[in-house]
Design a protein around this motif. Structure first.
Motif, PDB file in Angstrom:
ATOM      1  N   LEU A   1      22.530  26.266  50.144  1.00 43.43           N
ATOM      2  CA  LEU A   1      22.876  25.082  49.657  1.00 43.43           C
ATOM      3  C   LEU A   1      23.960  25.538  48.578  1.00 43.43           C
ATOM      4  O   LEU A   1      25.167  24.918  48.775  1.00 43.43           O
ATOM      5  N   GLY A   2      23.576  26.248  47.591  1.00 36.61           N
ATOM      6  CA  GLY A   2      24.482  26.512  46.843  1.00 36.61           C
ATOM      7  C   GLY A   2      24.755  25.539  45.279  1.00 36.61           C
ATOM      8  O   GLY A   2      24.480  24.340  45.563  1.00 36.61           O
ATOM      9  N   LEU A   3      25.145  26.052  44.338  1.00 39.40           N
ATOM     10  CA  LEU A   3      25.357  25.104  43.127  1.00 39.40           C
ATOM     11  C   LEU A   3      26.292  23.978  43.189  1.00 39.40           C
ATOM     12  O   LEU A   3      26.018  22.781  42.851  1.00 39.40           O
TER      13      LEU A   3
ATOM     14  N   SER B   1      17.659  26.375  49.354  1.00 38.73           N
ATOM     15  CA  SER B   1      17.108  26.801  50.565  1.00 38.73           C
ATOM     16  C   SER B   1      17.421  28.068  50.788  1.00 38.73           C
ATOM     17  O   SER B   1      18.275  28.505  50.750  1.00 38.73           O
ATOM     18  N   MET B   2      16.163  29.119  51.193  1.00 41.89           N
ATOM     19  CA  MET B   2      16.223  30.338  51.768  1.00 41.89           C
ATOM     20  C   MET B   2      16.907  30.542  52.914  1.00 41.89           C
ATOM     21  O   MET B   2      17.206  31.652  53.557  1.00 41.89           O
ATOM     22  N   ASN B   3      16.845  29.460  53.830  1.00 40.71           N
ATOM     23  CA  ASN B   3      17.225  29.409  55.152  1.00 40.71           C
ATOM     24  C   ASN B   3      18.640  28.529  55.542  1.00 40.71           C
ATOM     25  O   ASN B   3      18.803  27.755  54.790  1.00 40.71           O
TER      26      ASN B   3
ATOM     27  N   TYR C   1      12.548  26.923  34.861  1.00 40.49           N
ATOM     28  CA  TYR C   1      12.623  25.475  35.122  1.00 40.49           C
ATOM     29  C   TYR C   1      13.726  25.070  33.775  1.00 40.49           C
ATOM     30  O   TYR C   1      14.597  24.228  33.976  1.00 40.49           O
ATOM     31  N   ALA C   2      13.326  25.746  32.502  1.00 44.00           N
ATOM     32  CA  ALA C   2      14.328  25.168  31.412  1.00 44.00           C
ATOM     33  C   ALA C   2      15.862  25.547  31.521  1.00 44.00           C
ATOM     34  O   ALA C   2      16.562  24.744  31.477  1.00 44.00           O
ATOM     35  N   ARG C   3      15.995  26.982  32.363  1.00 46.22           N
ATOM     36  CA  ARG C   3      17.352  27.120  32.461  1.00 46.22           C
ATOM     37  C   ARG C   3      17.828  26.278  33.567  1.00 46.22           C
ATOM     38  O   ARG C   3      19.365  25.721  33.598  1.00 46.22           O
ATOM     39  N   GLU C   4      16.999  26.031  34.549  1.00 51.00           N
ATOM     40  CA  GLU C   4      17.914  24.991  35.737  1.00 51.00           C
ATOM     41  C   GLU C   4      17.981  23.470  35.367  1.00 51.00           C
ATOM     42  O   GLU C   4      19.083  23.033  35.715  1.00 51.00           O
ATOM     43  N   ILE C   5      17.097  23.231  34.390  1.00 51.79           N
ATOM     44  CA  ILE C   5      17.288  21.781  33.975  1.00 51.79           C
ATOM     45  C   ILE C   5      18.552  21.801  33.021  1.00 51.79           C
ATOM     46  O   ILE C   5      19.504  20.725  32.935  1.00 51.79           O
ATOM     47  N   ALA C   6      18.662  22.714  32.131  1.00 48.84           N
ATOM     48  CA  ALA C   6      19.906  22.738  31.432  1.00 48.84           C
ATOM     49  C   ALA C   6      21.293  22.779  31.966  1.00 48.84           C
ATOM     50  O   ALA C   6      22.210  22.155  31.791  1.00 48.84           O
ATOM     51  N   MET C   7      21.132  23.604  33.153  1.00 50.76           N
ATOM     52  CA  MET C   7      22.437  23.802  34.164  1.00 50.76           C
ATOM     53  C   MET C   7      22.678  22.789  34.652  1.00 50.76           C
ATOM     54  O   MET C   7      23.828  22.169  34.847  1.00 50.76           O
ATOM     55  N   MET C   8      21.811  21.879  35.400  1.00 51.46           N
ATOM     56  CA  MET C   8      21.990  20.577  35.896  1.00 51.46           C
ATOM     57  C   MET C   8      22.341  19.383  34.862  1.00 51.46           C
ATOM     58  O   MET C   8      23.379  18.773  35.250  1.00 51.46           O
ATOM     59  N   LYS C   9      21.946  19.576  33.930  1.00 48.12           N
ATOM     60  CA  LYS C   9      22.289  18.350  32.785  1.00 48.12           C
ATOM     61  C   LYS C   9      23.794  18.746  32.320  1.00 48.12           C
ATOM     62  O   LYS C   9      24.732  17.977  32.069  1.00 48.12           O
ATOM     63  N   GLU C  10      24.200  20.078  32.342  1.00 47.74           N
ATOM     64  CA  GLU C  10      25.607  20.522  32.037  1.00 47.74           C
ATOM     65  C   GLU C  10      26.443  20.098  33.187  1.00 47.74           C
ATOM     66  O   GLU C  10      27.623  19.778  32.784  1.00 47.74           O
ATOM     67  N   ALA C  11      25.877  20.271  34.356  1.00 48.17           N
ATOM     68  CA  ALA C  11      26.832  19.789  35.483  1.00 48.17           C
ATOM     69  C   ALA C  11      26.977  18.248  35.639  1.00 48.17           C
ATOM     70  O   ALA C  11      27.889  17.976  36.557  1.00 48.17           O
TER      71      ALA C  11
ATOM     72  N   LEU D   1      18.026  27.070  42.291  1.00 49.15           N
ATOM     73  CA  LEU D   1      19.128  26.373  42.450  1.00 49.15           C
ATOM     74  C   LEU D   1      20.148  27.392  42.390  1.00 49.15           C
ATOM     75  O   LEU D   1      20.402  28.274  41.506  1.00 49.15           O
ATOM     76  N   GLY D   2      21.359  27.229  43.351  1.00 48.19           N
ATOM     77  CA  GLY D   2      22.537  28.038  43.323  1.00 48.19           C
ATOM     78  C   GLY D   2      22.210  29.502  43.969  1.00 48.19           C
ATOM     79  O   GLY D   2      23.189  30.297  44.103  1.00 48.19           O
ATOM     80  N   GLU D   3      21.066  29.787  44.270  1.00 43.46           N
ATOM     81  CA  GLU D   3      20.812  31.132  44.885  1.00 43.46           C
ATOM     82  C   GLU D   3      20.539  31.249  46.443  1.00 43.46           C
ATOM     83  O   GLU D   3      19.914  32.131  46.864  1.00 43.46           O
TER      84      GLU D   3
END
Length: 277
Positions: free
Chosen positions: A234-236, A215-217, A264-274, A229-231
């Protein structure tokens, strides 16, 4: 295995969306049933749908999440707008029977100064008019941020709609992480408490999908501005806890972050890793 995807353009058809999802590492996806600002849907392409069903079976692309146009308002003050919403959603659900077992998400609507109680009653009336015992699609009420006169800003408002719908077994809930935080639910510091409240008010058995967005707010802002995600606020770390929470980890997650396909590909990979397990 983490079930995760993102929002894809439906302009080229179901099979193209399926191939695009696999290309970016997704194993599900969300799409608009028609122009997000409303209007007529493209003619059904039954050959494309059949080809997609075979491709989806091969690659495990399920359940997919169809999203109703933003312009639909089931509790509009104008009867003509309510009729448009009802006819559009009924047509969407009829079309989705060609992709059995899909999910269909919609924003409950805005009561436009009629009051939340009137809005809730109109939304329930709308759903009672379009849901059928034989449909295979589950319709999801999305949790909202509470901007303006939005209905669905609290778990209690969602529950009130469910209680008034006759075929409520055809209904579920999509929890949007940006929306619930903007709506005042502290999923960063008290995820367990928020989910306990959801379970007490609605029931976790109703939770069918998660829109995974930063969220931006800040908490309780009622703004509804998604962030990558992570920016955002809420945070990563908090988003990682969400995808791994025992009550959530088996659900499908759909990204609605401000991204292109590479993002989207980066975020999907990031979440799969987490994801743990």
């Amino acid at each position: 295995m983490l079930k995760i995807g993102c929002h894809l353009s439906s302009s080229k058809g179901y099979l193209a969306m399926g191939k695009e999802a696999v290309k970016i590492g997704a194993n599900t996806f969300q799409f608009f049933t028609r122009n997000p600002r409303g209007g007529k849907a493209k003619p059904l392409d039954l050959e494309d749908m059949a080809a997609y069903r075979a491709f989806a079976q091969e690659h495990g692309l399920f359940p997919i999440l169809a999203h109703a146009p933003y312009t639909l308002n089931a509790c509009a003050a104008d009867e003509g707008l309510r009729t448009f919403a009802r006819e559009t959603m009924a047509d969407d659900l009829a079309r989705l029977e060609n992709i059995p077992g899909s999910l269909y998400n919609f924003h409950p609507g805005s009561h436009v100064k009629q009051g939340a109680e009137t809005g809730i009653a109109l939304i329930a009336e709308h759903l009672n008019a379009i849901l059928t015992p034989e449909q295979s699609t589950t319709v999801l009420l999305e949790t909202m941020a509470g901007k303006g006169s939005e209905v669905g800003r609290s778990f209690e408002e969602i529950r009130a709609i469910l209680d008034r719908v006759e075929l409520s077994d055809k209904l579920g809930v999509c929890l949007d992480t940006c929306h619930v935080s903007d709506g005042g639910y502290d999923i960063v510091n008290d995820l367990d408490g928020v989910l306990e409240k959801f379970d007490k008010v609605i029931g976790l058995g109703r939770l069918m999908a998660v829109h995974l967005n930063d969220s931006m707010n800040p908490l309780g802002s009622h703004k509804d501005r998604h962030q990558k995600l992570g920016e955002g606020t809420l945070g990563l770390e908090a988003l990682t806890r969400i995808i791994n929470h025992p009550a959530l980890r088996e659900l499908p997650f759909y990204l609605e972050t401000p991204n292109d396909l590479a993002g989207y590909a980066r975020e999907i990979a990031m979440m799969k890793e987490a994801y743990q397990g």
